[in-house]
Design an enzyme around this catalytic site. Structure first.
Site, PDB file in Angstrom:
ATOM      1  N   SER A  25       0.865  -1.173   0.000  1.00 54.95           N
ATOM      2  CA  SER A  25       0.000   0.000   0.000  1.00 54.95           C
ATOM      3  C   SER A  25       0.900   1.220   0.000  1.00 54.95           C
ATOM      4  O   SER A  25       1.978   1.207   0.600  1.00 54.95           O
ATOM      5  CB  SER A  25      -0.856  -0.005   1.264  1.00 54.95           C
ATOM      6  OG  SER A  25      -1.483   1.245   1.416  1.00 54.95           O
ATOM      7  N   ASP A  70      -8.038  -5.016  -0.012  1.00 53.37           N
ATOM      8  CA  ASP A  70      -8.948  -4.281  -0.870  1.00 53.37           C
ATOM      9  C   ASP A  70     -10.290  -4.277  -0.150  1.00 53.37           C
ATOM     10  O   ASP A  70     -10.705  -5.308   0.384  1.00 53.37           O
ATOM     11  CB  ASP A  70      -9.068  -4.946  -2.240  1.00 53.37           C
ATOM     12  CG  ASP A  70      -9.595  -3.967  -3.271  1.00 53.37           C
ATOM     13  OD1 ASP A  70      -9.027  -2.856  -3.384  1.00 53.37           O
ATOM     14  OD2 ASP A  70     -10.598  -4.270  -3.952  1.00 53.37           O
ATOM     15  N   SER A  71     -10.936  -3.130  -0.098  1.00 56.95           N
ATOM     16  CA  SER A  71     -12.154  -3.056   0.708  1.00 56.95           C
ATOM     17  C   SER A  71     -13.142  -2.099   0.082  1.00 56.95           C
ATOM     18  O   SER A  71     -12.806  -1.335  -0.824  1.00 56.95           O
ATOM     19  CB  SER A  71     -11.806  -2.598   2.127  1.00 56.95           C
ATOM     20  OG  SER A  71     -11.150  -1.354   2.087  1.00 56.95           O
ATOM     21  N   PHE A  76     -13.672   7.416   8.505  1.00 57.76           N
ATOM     22  CA  PHE A  76     -13.304   7.893   7.168  1.00 57.76           C
ATOM     23  C   PHE A  76     -14.283   7.320   6.145  1.00 57.76           C
ATOM     24  O   PHE A  76     -15.175   6.528   6.482  1.00 57.76           O
ATOM     25  CB  PHE A  76     -11.866   7.459   6.827  1.00 57.76           C
ATOM     26  CG  PHE A  76     -11.731   5.967   6.600  1.00 57.76           C
ATOM     27  CD1 PHE A  76     -11.698   5.099   7.665  1.00 57.76           C
ATOM     28  CD2 PHE A  76     -11.661   5.438   5.307  1.00 57.76           C
ATOM     29  CE1 PHE A  76     -11.585   3.728   7.463  1.00 57.76           C
ATOM     30  CE2 PHE A  76     -11.547   4.067   5.098  1.00 57.76           C
ATOM     31  CZ  PHE A  76     -11.510   3.206   6.184  1.00 57.76           C
ATOM     32  N   GLY A  77     -14.087   7.698   4.895  1.00 60.41           N
ATOM     33  CA  GLY A  77     -14.871   7.122   3.791  1.00 60.41           C
ATOM     34  C   GLY A  77     -16.368   7.199   4.032  1.00 60.41           C
ATOM     35  O   GLY A  77     -16.914   8.268   4.327  1.00 60.41           O
ATOM     36  N   TYR A  78     -17.031   6.045   3.942  1.00 59.50           N
ATOM     37  CA  TYR A  78     -18.491   5.969   4.034  1.00 59.50           C
ATOM     38  C   TYR A  78     -18.984   5.758   5.471  1.00 59.50           C
ATOM     39  O   TYR A  78     -20.171   5.480   5.676  1.00 59.50           O
ATOM     40  CB  TYR A  78     -18.996   4.822   3.148  1.00 59.50           C
ATOM     41  CG  TYR A  78     -18.684   4.995   1.678  1.00 59.50           C
ATOM     42  CD1 TYR A  78     -19.590   5.629   0.815  1.00 59.50           C
ATOM     43  CD2 TYR A  78     -17.485   4.533   1.127  1.00 59.50           C
ATOM     44  CE1 TYR A  78     -19.303   5.784  -0.536  1.00 59.50           C
ATOM     45  CE2 TYR A  78     -17.187   4.683  -0.225  1.00 59.50           C
ATOM     46  CZ  TYR A  78     -18.101   5.313  -1.038  1.00 59.50           C
ATOM     47  OH  TYR A  78     -17.821   5.471  -2.375  1.00 59.50           O
ATOM     48  N   ASP A  79     -18.096   5.878   6.476  1.00 62.29           N
ATOM     49  CA  ASP A  79     -18.489   5.611   7.862  1.00 62.29           C
ATOM     50  C   ASP A  79     -19.741   6.380   8.309  1.00 62.29           C
ATOM     51  O   ASP A  79     -20.573   5.819   9.022  1.00 62.29           O
ATOM     52  CB  ASP A  79     -17.329   5.937   8.820  1.00 62.29           C
ATOM     53  CG  ASP A  79     -16.316   4.811   8.898  1.00 62.29           C
ATOM     54  OD1 ASP A  79     -16.637   3.682   8.473  1.00 62.29           O
ATOM     55  OD2 ASP A  79     -15.194   5.053   9.386  1.00 62.29           O
ATOM     56  N   HIS A 107     -15.017  -5.119   9.325  1.00 63.60           N
ATOM     57  CA  HIS A 107     -14.725  -6.080   8.253  1.00 63.60           C
ATOM     58  C   HIS A 107     -13.219  -6.357   8.192  1.00 63.60           C
ATOM     59  O   HIS A 107     -12.781  -7.456   7.938  1.00 63.60           O
ATOM     60  CB  HIS A 107     -15.245  -5.537   6.919  1.00 63.60           C
ATOM     61  CG  HIS A 107     -14.944  -4.076   6.681  1.00 63.60           C
ATOM     62  ND1 HIS A 107     -15.258  -3.090   7.592  1.00 63.60           N
ATOM     63  CD2 HIS A 107     -14.335  -3.430   5.652  1.00 63.60           C
ATOM     64  CE1 HIS A 107     -14.863  -1.927   7.132  1.00 63.60           C
ATOM     65  NE2 HIS A 107     -14.302  -2.100   5.962  1.00 63.60           N
ATOM     66  N   ARG A 108     -12.404  -5.304   8.466  1.00 65.48           N
ATOM     67  CA  ARG A 108     -10.948  -5.457   8.426  1.00 65.48           C
ATOM     68  C   ARG A 108     -10.504  -6.366   9.579  1.00 65.48           C
ATOM     69  O   ARG A 108      -9.681  -7.260   9.400  1.00 65.48           O
ATOM     70  CB  ARG A 108     -10.302  -4.069   8.543  1.00 65.48           C
ATOM     71  CG  ARG A 108      -8.989  -3.935   7.811  1.00 65.48           C
ATOM     72  CD  ARG A 108      -8.626  -2.480   7.541  1.00 65.48           C
ATOM     73  NE  ARG A 108      -9.350  -1.954   6.400  1.00 65.48           N
ATOM     74  CZ  ARG A 108     -10.338  -1.075   6.470  1.00 65.48           C
ATOM     75  NH1 ARG A 108     -10.728  -0.579   7.620  1.00 65.48           N
ATOM     76  NH2 ARG A 108     -10.951  -0.673   5.377  1.00 65.48           N
TER      77      ARG A 108
HETATM   78  P1  IMP Z   1      -9.072   0.640  -1.086  1.00 63.86           P
HETATM   79  O1  IMP Z   1      -8.037   1.366  -0.288  1.00 63.86           O
HETATM   80  O2  IMP Z   1      -8.860   0.605  -2.544  1.00 63.86           O
HETATM   81  O3  IMP Z   1      -9.353  -0.724  -0.523  1.00 63.86           O
HETATM   82  O4  IMP Z   1     -10.381   1.535  -0.955  1.00 63.86           O
HETATM   83  C1  IMP Z   1     -11.421   1.220  -0.117  1.00 63.86           C
HETATM   84  C2  IMP Z   1     -12.455   2.339  -0.077  1.00 63.86           C
HETATM   85  O5  IMP Z   1     -13.630   1.762   0.500  1.00 63.86           O
HETATM   86  C3  IMP Z   1     -12.063   3.477   0.826  1.00 63.86           C
HETATM   87  O6  IMP Z   1     -11.578   4.569   0.115  1.00 63.86           O
HETATM   88  C4  IMP Z   1     -13.379   3.843   1.501  1.00 63.86           C
HETATM   89  O7  IMP Z   1     -14.065   4.745   0.712  1.00 63.86           O
HETATM   90  C5  IMP Z   1     -14.182   2.571   1.505  1.00 63.86           C
HETATM   91  N1  IMP Z   1     -14.031   1.883   2.794  1.00 63.86           N
HETATM   92  C6  IMP Z   1     -13.360   0.737   3.048  1.00 63.86           C
HETATM   93  N2  IMP Z   1     -13.406   0.426   4.355  1.00 63.86           N
HETATM   94  C7  IMP Z   1     -14.122   1.412   4.943  1.00 63.86           C
HETATM   95  C8  IMP Z   1     -14.505   1.659   6.300  1.00 63.86           C
HETATM   96  O8  IMP Z   1     -14.185   0.944   7.257  1.00 63.86           O
HETATM   97  N3  IMP Z   1     -15.223   2.784   6.489  1.00 63.86           N
HETATM   98  C9  IMP Z   1     -15.595   3.617   5.507  1.00 63.86           C
HETATM   99  N4  IMP Z   1     -15.250   3.439   4.241  1.00 63.86           N
HETATM  100  C10 IMP Z   1     -14.521   2.344   3.948  1.00 63.86           C
END
Ligand code: IMP
Length: 202
Positions: free
Chosen positions: A15, A76-77, A159-162, A187-188
């Site tokens: 990463s 990947d998430s 962060f993200g969609y939390d 999930h992680r």
């Molecule tokens: P990756 O780094 O390509 O796996 O991107 C995963 C994306 O999924 C992130 O940029 C977030 O937008 C979203 N995501 C994954 N895990 C989470 C989480 O735990 N909370 C909120 N958003 C998440």
């Protein structure tokens, strides 16, 4: 089937996100793993061309293991919404655009759900973790957490969609939760638990 075990020593974290490298390093430190970031080694970031979380995690882990000659770990998430046939899914990061604007991405989820045929609010987060070796062997694990989409967004942690995700059985969103609590049930965490049990615990 027997899992391949990871010996103590260097492990490339595939990463370029320093936050992710630190977090993964801290989780694996107790097992004698010495994390090195793909960025530090100057490894290129491969394009995520697969159609699944598992496929993309394996692609990133294998690319880093083969290029560095050391074991490598990638994840990947993303968020999958039932009413949107699983979108944004593997495109979760990309819905934020170049600016990684997740207010925009969350609005997009809400607008598409409003326009969708289904009334379902169900959604889940997925995390795929892949540990690969330079010979191409990979051990891959997937963790999920199920819940619903809430609107408007709530909370400012995470962060993200939390802010728009609430786990089943909770009454607060992931962004309103104590970060340590979220890390323990996410999930992680679910994917890491499986990886540790299969490949790291002596
Ligand atoms: P990756 O780094 O390509 O796996 O991107 C995963 C994306 O999924 C992130 O940029 C977030 O937008 C979203 N995501 C994954 N895990 C989470 C989480 O735990 N909370 C909120 N958003 C998440």
């Amino acid at each position: 089937m027997a899992h391949r075990r990871l010996d103590p020593g260097p492990l490339v974290i595939a990463s370029h996100n320093p936050g992710k490298v630190r977090e993964i390093g801290a989780l694996l430190g107790p097992f004698g793993v010495e994390p090195v970031s793909a960025g530090e080694l100057g490894l290129p970031e491969p394009e995520e061309t697969e159609a699944t979380f598992i496929g993309n995690a394996e692609l990133k882990a294998r690319a880093a293991a083969i290029a560095s000659g050391k074991p490598a770990l990638a994840d990947d998430s993303g968020l999958s919404v039932d009413a949107l046939d699983g979108a944004p899914g593997i495109y979760s990061a990309r819905w934020g655009g170049e600016a990684k604007d997740f207010d925009l991405a969350m609005r997009k989820v809400h607008e598409r759900m409003t326009a969708a045929d289904s009334d379902s609010l169900a959604a889940h987060f997925t995390c795929a973790l892949s540990l690969a070796w330079p010979d191409g062997h990979a051990e891959t694990f997937e963790g999920k957490v199920f819940g619903t989409i809430v609107w408007p967004p709530r909370g400012s942690r995470g962060f993200g969609y939390d802010p728009i995700f609430q786990r089943d059985g909770d009454d607060i969103s992931f962004a309103e939760m104590d970060p340590d609590e979220k890390h323990a049930i996410s999930h992680r965490a679910a994917a890491f638990d499986q990886l540790v049990r299969a490949c790291l615990k002596r």
